[in-house]
Design a protein around this motif. Sequence first.
Motif, short mmCIF file in Angstrom:
data_model
loop_
_atom_site.label_atom_id
_atom_site.label_comp_id
_atom_site.label_asym_id
_atom_site.label_seq_id
_atom_site.Cartn_x
_atom_site.Cartn_y
_atom_site.Cartn_z
N UNK A 102 0.85 -1.19 0.00
CA UNK A 102 0.00 0.00 0.00
C UNK A 102 0.89 1.24 0.00
N UNK A 103 0.95 1.89 -1.17
CA UNK A 103 1.67 3.15 -1.28
C UNK A 103 0.74 4.33 -1.42
N UNK A 104 -0.55 4.06 -1.64
CA UNK A 104 -1.54 5.12 -1.75
C UNK A 104 -1.30 6.10 -2.88
N UNK A 105 -0.49 5.71 -3.86
CA UNK A 105 -0.16 6.62 -4.95
C UNK A 105 0.89 7.65 -4.58
N UNK A 106 1.38 7.58 -3.33
CA UNK A 106 2.37 8.56 -2.86
C UNK A 106 3.74 7.96 -2.64
N UNK A 107 3.81 6.64 -2.48
CA UNK A 107 5.08 5.94 -2.33
C UNK A 107 5.10 4.78 -3.32
N UNK A 108 6.28 4.40 -3.73
CA UNK A 108 6.39 3.31 -4.69
C UNK A 108 5.84 2.02 -4.09
N UNK A 109 4.94 1.38 -4.82
CA UNK A 109 4.33 0.13 -4.37
C UNK A 109 3.73 -0.55 -5.58
N UNK A 110 3.54 -1.86 -5.46
CA UNK A 110 2.90 -2.60 -6.53
C UNK A 110 1.45 -2.15 -6.69
N UNK A 111 0.97 -2.15 -7.92
CA UNK A 111 -0.40 -1.73 -8.15
C UNK A 111 -1.43 -2.74 -7.68
N UNK A 112 -1.00 -4.00 -7.59
CA UNK A 112 -1.90 -5.05 -7.14
C UNK A 112 -1.08 -6.12 -6.43
N UNK A 113 -1.76 -7.05 -5.79
CA UNK A 113 -1.08 -8.09 -5.04
C UNK A 113 -0.19 -8.93 -5.96
N UNK A 114 0.96 -9.34 -5.42
CA UNK A 114 1.89 -10.20 -6.16
C UNK A 114 1.80 -11.61 -5.59
#
Length: 307
Positions: free
Chosen positions: A211-223
Amino acid sequence: MPESAITTDATGYRPLLFSIAYGMTGSVGDAEDIVQDAFLGLTRADQAGTTITNLKAYLTTSVTRLGINHLTSARVRRETYVGEWLPEPVVVTADRPGPAEHAELADALSMAFLVLLEALSPTERAVFMLREAFGYGYPEIADAVGKSEANCRQILTRARKRLAPSAQAVDTRARKAEADELARRFFEATEGGDLDALLRLLSPDVVFHGDGGGKARALGKALTGLRRVAQLLIGGLRRNRKLGVTLTPATVNGRPGAVLHDASGRVASVLELHIADGTIQAVHAVSNPDKLTHLGPVSGIGLVKPR
């Protein structure tokens, strides 16, 4: 102004009330605000001469209804959330007891459980959580949500059916000693870059949620996928080490986890491990800076640059 006897007595229920509010909202800040509003309402009722025969029930009802109102107004924000949504982590370390001395939280509100509740309406969520997580009886639940007992039973049955495909995996929980040992080996393997050791600890069906909330780098969906998740974890921690990030083991939402700090000691992200059947079933990583502010100063590492 000195506290009245009833508000003094109510203080002992604060951990339970925080846990109910947090279970409704998934937000530490919102939960604390809801509990504060409930206490203000209690003070006003006491000053108005209202007779309160069951203080716990009165406060539970207040917090539950405030939580339902909050979720109803927040629904649009949830629907437009960027990427995966995870709750704000509740963190306990040796030197940090956590918000509201949340003694009631450890056995109930894992991240997986709270994500599961997102599929329910606000009233369904309240009924399901009060019954399944806190063991309230139907008369108490009916008073809390303003429904009949028969209606609450129907609501719970409907909620259970809706959650049935994923509820069993969430309910399963390892013994604390077993979970702590698996977590120790997990972080040892990831920090040491030992892919083979890590593969032995992860479930074949392991899932990584970020969960990056669009503000931190994170996967867009579960891996998903054993090797893919293992490689992601080792690669991510290797990059973090080069940036001076350190990892501190912690209890997160009652489960084993860790807090990652940058070289200046600011919070970069929080990890929670879901452990069952002798393996790590899921990893939840929260890096959205808005969900970390209650833990202290937040790092700029990993933030997405605004366009």
